[in-house]
Design an enzyme around this catalytic site. Structure first.
Site, short mmCIF file in Angstrom:
data_model
loop_
_atom_site.label_atom_id
_atom_site.label_comp_id
_atom_site.label_asym_id
_atom_site.label_seq_id
_atom_site.Cartn_x
_atom_site.Cartn_y
_atom_site.Cartn_z
N ILE A 64 0.84 -1.22 0.00
CA ILE A 64 0.00 0.00 0.00
C ILE A 64 0.86 1.25 0.00
O ILE A 64 0.55 2.24 -0.65
CB ILE A 64 -0.93 0.05 1.22
N GLY A 65 1.93 1.22 0.74
CA GLY A 65 2.77 2.41 0.77
C GLY A 65 3.88 2.28 1.79
O GLY A 65 3.88 1.36 2.61
N GLY A 67 5.98 4.34 4.75
CA GLY A 67 5.99 5.52 5.60
C GLY A 67 7.24 5.50 6.45
O GLY A 67 8.23 4.85 6.12
N ARG A 68 7.15 6.19 7.56
CA ARG A 68 8.33 6.38 8.39
C ARG A 68 8.80 5.08 9.04
O ARG A 68 9.96 4.89 9.31
CB ARG A 68 7.96 7.40 9.47
N ASP A 182 2.49 11.01 16.70
CA ASP A 182 2.46 11.21 15.25
C ASP A 182 1.01 11.40 14.79
O ASP A 182 0.59 10.83 13.79
CB ASP A 182 3.11 10.01 14.55
N LYS A 184 -1.76 12.96 12.93
CA LYS A 184 -1.85 13.76 11.71
C LYS A 184 -2.99 13.20 10.87
O LYS A 184 -3.43 12.06 11.10
CB LYS A 184 -0.52 13.68 10.94
N ASP A 199 -1.46 4.29 14.07
CA ASP A 199 -0.04 4.58 14.32
C ASP A 199 0.29 5.22 15.66
O ASP A 199 1.33 5.86 15.80
CB ASP A 199 0.54 5.46 13.19
P1 ADP Z 1 1.83 7.56 6.55
O1 ADP Z 1 0.97 7.41 7.77
O2 ADP Z 1 2.86 8.61 6.73
O3 ADP Z 1 0.99 7.78 5.31
P2 ADP Z 1 2.30 4.74 6.82
O4 ADP Z 1 3.55 3.93 6.74
O5 ADP Z 1 1.63 4.78 8.15
O6 ADP Z 1 2.64 6.20 6.33
O7 ADP Z 1 1.27 4.18 5.77
C1 ADP Z 1 1.64 3.88 4.45
C2 ADP Z 1 0.37 3.74 3.62
O8 ADP Z 1 -0.42 2.66 4.10
C3 ADP Z 1 -0.52 4.97 3.66
O9 ADP Z 1 -1.07 5.17 2.37
C4 ADP Z 1 -1.61 4.60 4.63
O10 ADP Z 1 -2.81 5.28 4.35
C5 ADP Z 1 -1.75 3.11 4.40
N1 ADP Z 1 -2.20 2.40 5.60
C6 ADP Z 1 -1.61 2.39 6.81
N2 ADP Z 1 -2.29 1.65 7.71
C7 ADP Z 1 -3.37 1.17 7.04
C8 ADP Z 1 -4.50 0.34 7.41
N3 ADP Z 1 -4.64 -0.15 8.64
N4 ADP Z 1 -5.43 0.08 6.46
C9 ADP Z 1 -5.29 0.57 5.21
N5 ADP Z 1 -4.27 1.34 4.81
C10 ADP Z 1 -3.31 1.65 5.70
MG MG Z 2 0.52 6.05 9.11
#
Ligand code: ADP
Ligand code: MG
Length: 348
Positions: A64-65, A67-68, A182, A184, A199
Site C-alpha cells: 500500500i505504501g 511511511g516512516r 504522530d 496527523k 499509528d
Molecule cells: P503515513 O501514515 O505517513 O501515510 P504509513 O507507513 O503509516 O505512512 O502508511 C503507508 C500507507 O499505508 C498509507 O497510504 C496509509 O494510508 C496506508 N495504511 C496504513 N495503515 C493502514 C491500514 N490499517 N489500512 C489501510 N491502509 C493503511
Molecule cells: Mg501512518
C-alpha cells in the site's frame, strides 16, 4: 536499497504452524532483558505470546505504501488485514535493544481497545520479520477527505463529529498513558463517518527503521512539521535525534489543533513555506494567521487553545471534547459562493 523484505515478503504458506509457534515462544522468553525481567515479575512474555503471529501465517498482498516506520501491505490473516513491516536497521549494533523497544510497543498496543482506534491484532516478533498486524481500513484518510470534499469543509456538523471522535480516541489513549507522537490527518481514517486513529505510540520504533535518516539529520517534511509543537520544534533545531524529542500529551493536543485547522481550511498551516521558515516561526510562537478563516470566534478559540505556546496552556482532550461538543452545530462559515481564501479556492 532496502534490506530484508522486498523479495522475501511475498506469499508464504502456513507450513507446520504449530511447530513454528513453539519455536517462537521459546525465543521470546530468552531473547531480551526487558521481557525476561518482566517475565520474572509476572507474565508479560506470556501475554505477549498470545499476540505473536508467526510470519509464515501471513499472506502479503499489495504493497500500500511506505511511511516512516516501514512498509504497509494489504494482506490476509483470518480475513483482510493491514501488515506494517518494520525493517530492522542492518547497520545497528544494538539490535537486541531495538527488538526490546519493539516488544514494548507491542505490549502497549495490545492494551488499546477503543471504537476510534485502529484494531491491533498481533505482531511478528522474530527478526528479521518484525511486523504489526491490524485491521485493514478501506475508507479514505482524513488527509484526503479534507482536501477533496470541499463542500464538507463548510459543514460544521460533520467537522464537529469528526473532531469529537478524534478527541474521544485520544482521550482514551492518554488515559492509558499512551502518547501518540504522530497524530496527523494521514494517520486518521474515515470509515462510513467513523474515525479510526492509527499509528499511535509507534514513533519510538522509528529507530529500528532505516531509510528515513540522512546522516545524523532528521528527515523533515512540511507535512510532519506543521503538527509539531513549539517545544518539539525547538529541539529539532538543536539537532537531536527523533527519539529524544520531548513529545507529551500536550504535543498531541497541539497536533490536534493542526487537524482542526485542516478541517476548517482544507490544507496545512504555513502552506508553501520552506521548513526553515516554519521552524523559525513556530519556535518563536508565531502562529498561522486565522484572519481569513471564516469561522466563529468559538471555533477559532479551540484552535488557539490547542496551539498555545506553553504546553500547560493547552487543554486536555477531555476538556477539548467538551469545548467541541458545545460549539453550535450549524454552518458557521460562509457559503462556497463567498469563498474562504487562504491557500486555495473552495471551489477547486
Ligand atoms: P503515513 O501514515 O505517513 O501515510 P504509513 O507507513 O503509516 O505512512 O502508511 C503507508 C500507507 O499505508 C498509507 O497510504 C496509509 O494510508 C496506508 N495504511 C496504513 N495503515 C493502514 C491500514 N490499517 N489500512 C489501510 N491502509 C493503511
Ligand atoms: Mg501512518
Amino acid at each position: 536499497g532496502t534490506n530484508t523484505s522486498d523479495d522475501s515478503n511475498k506469499t508464504l504458506v502456513d507450513s507446520n504452524a504449530s511447530e513454528k509457534t513453539l519455536e517462537r515462544e521459546d525465543s521470546i522468553d530468552s531473547q531480551d532483558g526487558i521481557i525476561h525481567h518482566w517475565d520474572r515479575g509476572n507474565s508479560l512474555s506470556v501475554t505477549l505470546k498470545e499476540w505473536d503471529i508467526p510470519f509464515e501465517q501471513l499472506k502479503l498482498m499489495d504493497k500500500i505504501g511506505t511511511g516512516r516506520f516501514g512498509t504497509v501491505y494489504k494482506g490476509t490473516w483470518h480475513g483482510q488485514v493491514a501488515i506494517k513491516m518494520l525493517h530492522m536497521d542492518p547497520d545497528s549494533d544494538n539490535n537486541q535493544a531495538q527488538l526490546s523497544a519493539f516488544k514494548l510497543e507491542v505490549a502497549m498496543l495490545k492494551n488499546t481497545r477503543h471504537e476510534n482506534l485502529l484494531l491491533f491484532m498481533g505482531a511478528c516478533m522474530k527478526p528479521p520479520h518484525l511486523a504489526i498486524v491490524t485491521s485493514y481500513c478501506s475508507g479514505q484518510t482524513l488527509y484526503t477527505y479534507v482536501r477533496t470534499n470541499a463542500r464538507e469543509k463548510f459543514n460544521m456538523n460533520k467537522t464537529i463529529m469528526i473532531a469529537q471522535q478524534i478527541a474521544q480516541g485520544m482521550g482514551y489513549l492518554h488515559a492509558r498513558g499512551i502518547i501518540h507522537k504522530d497524530l496527523k490527518t494521514k494517520n486518521i481514517f474515515l470509515e462510513n463517518g467513523k474515525v479510526v486513529i492509527t499509528d499511535f505510540g509507534l514513533f519510538s520504533v522509528t529507530k529500528i527503521c532505516h531509510g528515513n535518516r540522512k546522516g545524523d539529520w532528521l528527515h523533515i517534511s512540511p507535512g510532519w512539521l506543521c503538527y509539531l509543537s513549539p517545544e518539539v520544534i525547538r529541539c529539532l533545531h538543536s539537532g537531536r535525534s527523533k527519539v529524544d524529542l520531548p513529545f507529551s500529551e500536550k504535543s498531541d493536543v497541539y497536533a490536534f489543533g493542526t487537524i482542526w485547522y485542516e478541517l476548517l481550511v482544507g490544507d496545512w498551516p504555513f502552506r508553501n513555506q520552506p521548513p526553515e521558515c516554519i521552524i523559525w516561526q513556530v519556535g518563536r510562537g508565531i502562529k498561522q494567521s486565522l484572519g481569513s478563516v471564516m469561522a466563529s470566534k468559538e471555533v477559532k478559540d479551540v484552535l488557539m487553545d490547542c496551539w498555545s505556546y506553553q504546553p500547560d496552556d493547552r487543554p486536555q482532550f477531555r476538556a477539548l471534547l467538551k469545548l467541541v461538543e458545545k460549539l453550535p452545530k450549524k454552518r458557521l462559515v460562509r457559503s462556497p459562493s463567498h469563498p474562504v481564501h487562504l491557500s486555495r479556492s473552495v471551489d477547486s
